[in-house]
Design a protein around this motif. Structure first.
Motif, PDB file in Angstrom:
ATOM      1  N   PHE A   1       2.324  10.082 -13.519  1.00  0.00           N
ATOM      2  CA  PHE A   1       1.871  10.798 -14.714  1.00  0.00           C
ATOM      3  C   PHE A   1       1.744  12.297 -14.448  1.00  0.00           C
ATOM      4  O   PHE A   1       0.813  12.953 -14.892  1.00  0.00           O
ATOM      5  N   GLY A   2       2.684  12.836 -13.674  1.00  0.00           N
ATOM      6  CA  GLY A   2       2.714  14.267 -13.421  1.00  0.00           C
ATOM      7  C   GLY A   2       1.780  14.757 -12.328  1.00  0.00           C
ATOM      8  O   GLY A   2       1.711  15.947 -12.071  1.00  0.00           O
ATOM      9  N   LYS A   3       1.019  13.854 -11.712  1.00  0.00           N
ATOM     10  CA  LYS A   3       0.089  14.245 -10.652  1.00  0.00           C
ATOM     11  C   LYS A   3       0.373  13.432  -9.399  1.00  0.00           C
ATOM     12  O   LYS A   3       0.940  12.343  -9.470  1.00  0.00           O
TER      13      LYS A   3
ATOM     14  N   GLU B   1      -4.607  11.973  -6.396  1.00  0.00           N
ATOM     15  CA  GLU B   1      -5.544  12.513  -7.379  1.00  0.00           C
ATOM     16  C   GLU B   1      -6.204  11.429  -8.220  1.00  0.00           C
ATOM     17  O   GLU B   1      -7.152  11.724  -8.960  1.00  0.00           O
ATOM     18  N   GLN B   2      -5.720  10.206  -8.129  1.00  0.00           N
ATOM     19  CA  GLN B   2      -6.313   9.100  -8.871  1.00  0.00           C
ATOM     20  C   GLN B   2      -7.564   8.596  -8.136  1.00  0.00           C
ATOM     21  O   GLN B   2      -7.497   8.269  -6.949  1.00  0.00           O
ATOM     22  N   PRO B   3      -8.712   8.506  -8.810  1.00  0.00           N
ATOM     23  CA  PRO B   3      -9.951   8.072  -8.157  1.00  0.00           C
ATOM     24  C   PRO B   3      -9.860   6.687  -7.512  1.00  0.00           C
ATOM     25  O   PRO B   3     -10.421   6.461  -6.439  1.00  0.00           O
ATOM     26  N   VAL B   4      -9.142   5.786  -8.136  1.00  0.00           N
ATOM     27  CA  VAL B   4      -9.012   4.428  -7.596  1.00  0.00           C
ATOM     28  C   VAL B   4      -8.294   4.455  -6.248  1.00  0.00           C
ATOM     29  O   VAL B   4      -8.685   3.755  -5.305  1.00  0.00           O
TER      30      VAL B   4
END
Length: 87
Positions: free
Chosen positions: A20-22, A26-29
């Motif tokens: 998703f562009g990141k 960067e995803q907390p999970v």
């Protein structure tokens, strides 16, 4: 040792992979999974170091057989949990 390699590869992949562009990291999970993996690996390593120290200090190391068996089983569980989390 294999768990550390697995963690290293998972960390590298999380920094490179874009979702998703990141970056995946960067995803907390994902960060939580990597933190849990690190925690389990470091705890298992500390236990290995403790048993090794006891074996070197104690002339009756045969009394450590039960603890060594538990440690072996625990390290296997840690590795497989890391494999599951890395997928």
């Amino acid at each position: 040792a294999y768990s550390r390699v697995l963690l290293d590869e998972a960390m590298r992949w999380a920094f490179v992979r874009k979702v998703f562009g990141k970056a995946l990291i960067e995803q907390p999970v994902i960060r939580e999974k990597l933190a849990n993996m690190t925690s389990r690996i470091e705890a298992a390593h500390a236990w290995v170091e403790s048993v090794t120290f006891q074996m070197c200090q104690d002339s009756k190391a045969k009394h450590l057989a039960g603890q060594i068996a538990l440690l072996k089983a625990h390290c296997s569980e840690v590795m497989w949990k890391c494999v599951d989390d890395a997928q």
